[in-house]
Design an enzyme around this catalytic site. Structure first.
Site, short mmCIF file in Angstrom:
data_model
loop_
_atom_site.label_atom_id
_atom_site.label_comp_id
_atom_site.label_asym_id
_atom_site.label_seq_id
_atom_site.Cartn_x
_atom_site.Cartn_y
_atom_site.Cartn_z
N SER A 200 0.85 -1.20 0.00
CA SER A 200 0.00 0.00 0.00
C SER A 200 0.88 1.24 0.00
CB SER A 200 -0.90 0.00 1.23
OG SER A 200 -1.61 1.22 1.35
N HIS A 202 -0.19 4.47 0.88
CA HIS A 202 -0.48 5.49 1.90
C HIS A 202 -0.10 5.06 3.31
CE1 HIS A 202 -4.31 4.15 3.95
NE2 HIS A 202 -4.31 3.32 2.92
N CYS A 322 -11.00 0.69 9.32
CA CYS A 322 -12.14 0.10 8.61
C CYS A 322 -13.14 -0.51 9.58
CB CYS A 322 -11.65 -0.95 7.61
SG CYS A 322 -10.50 -2.15 8.31
#
Length: 379
Positions: A200, A202, A322
């Site tokens: 990823s 970020h 999340c």
């Protein structure tokens, strides 16, 4: 109102200024489609290729083995679904770990509903898997084994290389979610022995909306997105965003030069944070097998919701972004054996490259005050 002290580096990291500067020209002037056959397209393609090479150097891999995606979630979906639906795949079992990110667990559960078998390994009180249990679970009916490198909630580092050796012995594909490890600890795909690795941007001081999947040559995957087949010889369709790819690549280049310095910095802040706490707490996750930019603490006898409300001057969380957004309890802390009351009384605090010692001092003082405000005496 002053901005809160940002201590949620596991949710996302600030973009490094060098990354932002590298991206800027591709927002306005160098806007070509990297798949177009003309000069603006070729220039964009060259920038994407350079980014691929920058990431590959950090991971000790061939640039052409990197497939750009929209993030680690897409990369993980491609890995698990791609292996299980690959032409000629006769094996139907997935082996993973109870503390994995939801993108692994939910994808594995989806595949189970479609007919795959699923084995979920437990962890001990420190959040670590038992290698003997893993060896017993990984047989010749296993299609893929998925174990993350650094846990996003508790910072624990799993023995990925040892599990990969077990997977190889059984003839299974080895996948690793390295979203929280990339650009923080040394990650070498050959040393780890992995076949697939999710990344990823970020989480590594790069932009959101970009990730990648390392695919070891010879690993059989079925595409999960169909269209132009732009990436990986048809493995992933969709026009790439050169600006995001360039940012991701620059983040890898910066990390390569700062890996040791960043690790020393976060360890210094870890020691400083623990020394400043003067209220009762317990550490969630191993104290040694970990990334020291993650501090997950349980404060017994504290109302977690009130604690978060009282810490509005801090950007911290109760777990994965999340899951927190949905109000779900942490499945990671549950896997460690924490009852709901203690899981709800836990905070995830994360720092990194741009966190200062003064911010840590002020943050720990705020936490001490907020815990004592609930009638808890100093330790």
């Amino acid at each position: 109102m002053a901005a809160p002290i940002y201590l949620d580096y596991q949710a996302t990291t600030p973009v490094d200024p060098a990354v932002a500067a590298a991206m800027q020209p591709f927002l306005l002037d160098r806007f070509g489609n990297p798949h177009s056959q003309h000069r603006p397209g070729w220039e964009a393609e060259a920038a994407v290729d350079n980014a691929r090479a920058q990431i590959a150097r950090l991971l000790n891999m061939l640039p052409e083995a990197l497939v750009f995606t929209s993030g680690a979630t897409e990369a993980t979906n491609l890995a698990l679904k791609g292996v299980l639906t690959a032409p000629g795949q006769a094996r139907r079992r997935i082996v993973t770990v109870a503390t994995e990110h939801s993108c692994v667990l939910d994808t594995a559960e989806y595949l189970r509903e479609l007919g795959a078998e699923l084995t979920v390994l437990g962890v001990d009180a420190d959040g670590l898997i038992d290698l003997d249990a893993a060896a017993a679970a990984i047989g010749d009916d296993v299609a893929i084994v998925s174990v993350m490198a650094v846990n996003n909630e508790i910072g624990v580092i799993q023995p990925v290389a040892e599990v990969a050796a077990l997977a190889k012995r059984a003839g299974a594909v080895m996948h690793c979610d390295a979203a929280q490890a990339f650009a923080k600890i040394p990650v070498d795909v050959d040393a780890l022995g992995v076949d697939l690795l999710s990344l990823s941007g970020h989480k590594a001081y790069g932009p959101k909306g970009i990730g990648a999947l390392y695919v070891r040559p010879g690993t059989r995957l079925a595409p999960q997105m169909h269209g132009g087949g732009q990436e990986g010889g048809g493995l992933r369709s969709g026009t790439l965003a050169p600006m995001l790819c360039v940012g991701f690549g620059k983040a890898a280049e910066v990390a390569a030069a700062r890996l040791d310095a960043d690790a020393a910095h976060v360890r210094e802040l870890w020691d400083r944070a623990l020394a400043a706490l003067d209220v009762p707490y317990s550490l969630n996750g191993s104290a040694t097998a970990r990334w020291h930019g993650n501090l997950n603490l349980c404060f017994p006898s504290v109302d977690g919701a009130r604690l978060l409300a009282d810490l509005r001057g801090l950007a911290v969380s109760a777990g994965a972004a999340c899951a927190s957004a949905k109000g779900k309890p942490s499945h990671v802390l549950a896997a460690l054996g924490l009852p709901d009351a203690l899981a709800k009384a836990s905070l995830r605090i994360g720092w990194g490259r741009f966190t200062t010692a003064d911010e840590i001092d002020r943050a720990m003082a705020m936490i001490n005050d907020a815990v004592r405000a609930q009638g808890v005496r100093a330790a």
